[in-house]
Enzyme design. Structure first.
Site, short mmCIF file in Angstrom:
data_model
loop_
_atom_site.label_atom_id
_atom_site.label_comp_id
_atom_site.label_asym_id
_atom_site.label_seq_id
_atom_site.Cartn_x
_atom_site.Cartn_y
_atom_site.Cartn_z
N ASP A 8 0.85 -1.19 0.00
CA ASP A 8 0.00 0.00 0.00
C ASP A 8 0.88 1.23 0.00
O ASP A 8 1.76 1.37 0.87
CB ASP A 8 -0.90 0.01 1.24
CG ASP A 8 -1.99 -1.06 1.17
OD1 ASP A 8 -2.02 -1.81 0.19
OD2 ASP A 8 -2.80 -1.13 2.11
N ASP A 131 -15.51 -4.02 -1.93
CA ASP A 131 -15.39 -3.91 -0.48
C ASP A 131 -16.79 -3.96 0.10
O ASP A 131 -17.71 -3.30 -0.42
CB ASP A 131 -14.73 -2.59 -0.09
CG ASP A 131 -13.38 -2.40 -0.78
OD1 ASP A 131 -12.72 -3.41 -1.08
OD2 ASP A 131 -12.99 -1.24 -0.99
#
Length: 245
Positions: A8, A131
């Site tokens: 990330d 998500d």
């Protein structure tokens, strides 16, 4: 079962967020390219990149770090990336850099036609990241839970031609609380394309449970905090997954 290390990116550094909150970032490395090489040497067969700044800004924000990672490992293993991908031009630029696949997240839920267009323009190269909280899709860095059920969306995107679905249970991500196996299997059983689990991986028991779910269409898992904080030894975990295949 493919285990995929996550890198990330926030302001050029490798970080992990807790519950998707930018202010809850832990910096693990100032050199994402070195991190990518480390995971490759540990046996990773694919890498998962997220441009966190891009996800919030809606445009690419970590190109230098992304280019460095690709220069380091793209000749050896495929690299996929999500975060801030909102138009076909950005997808084309990323694929030209050497990315194997791009991941469309929020834009897929807000504008499903974009997914169809992307699959037509770049066949076989598009992944959708869904998500979810309690089965409902969340967008905008998890800030908003929509009224769209992830299974309905996944079926639509399968018909559009995406090559796989990445499923993140946002109640689990970065919390080290275990993968939501039941929800992941339920989604995988609803579609024919591979589903990649993401969020909450904590230890080898999760690896065993995911391998048991492979027959239902769960093809892999993305792991982040657990491999950075050491609760999972990546090389050991991939070896275990291979032995259970």
């Amino acid at each position: 079962m493919l285990l995929i290390p996550a890198i990330d990116l926030k302001e050029g550094r490798c970080v992990r967020l807790r519950q998707g909150l930018m202010e809850e970032a832990t910096v693990f490395s100032d050199s994402p390219a070195e991190t990518a090489l480390h995971w490759f040497k540990q046996g990773a067969r694919r890498l998962h990149l997220v441009d966190l700044n891009g996800a919030f800004a809606g445009v690419p924000q970590n190109l230098p770090a992304i280019k460095d990672i690709l220069a380091a490992v793209a000749k050896d293993i495929p690299v996929q990336l999500g975060g801030g991908i909102r138009d076909l031009k950005t997808i084309g630029q990323y694929l030209d850099l050497g990315l194997n696949d791009v991941i469309i997240g929020t834009a897929a839920v807000k504008n499903p036609d974009f997914v169809r267009e992307a699959c037509k323009a770049f066949p076989g190269r598009i992944i959708v990241g869904l998500d979810a909280k309690d089965g409902m899709a969340a967008i905008d860095g998890w800030a908003t839970v929509t009224g769209h059920h992830v299974i309905d969306l996944a079926k639509r995107f399968e018909d559009d031609g995406v090559n796989s679905i990445i499923y993140t249970d946002i109640g689990r991500d970065g919390m080290m609380s275990g993968v939501n196996i039941d929800a992941t299997v339920k989604l995988a059983q609803a579609v024919r394309i591979p589903v990649i689990a993401s969020g909450g991986l904590t230890g080898l028991d999760d690896i065993r449970a995911l391998c048991a779910a492979e027959k239902h269409g769960v093809a892999g898992a993305i792991t982040g905090r657990a491999i950075y904080e050491g609760s999972i030894d990546f090389a050991q975990a991939q070896q275990l997954a291979d032995s259970l295949d």
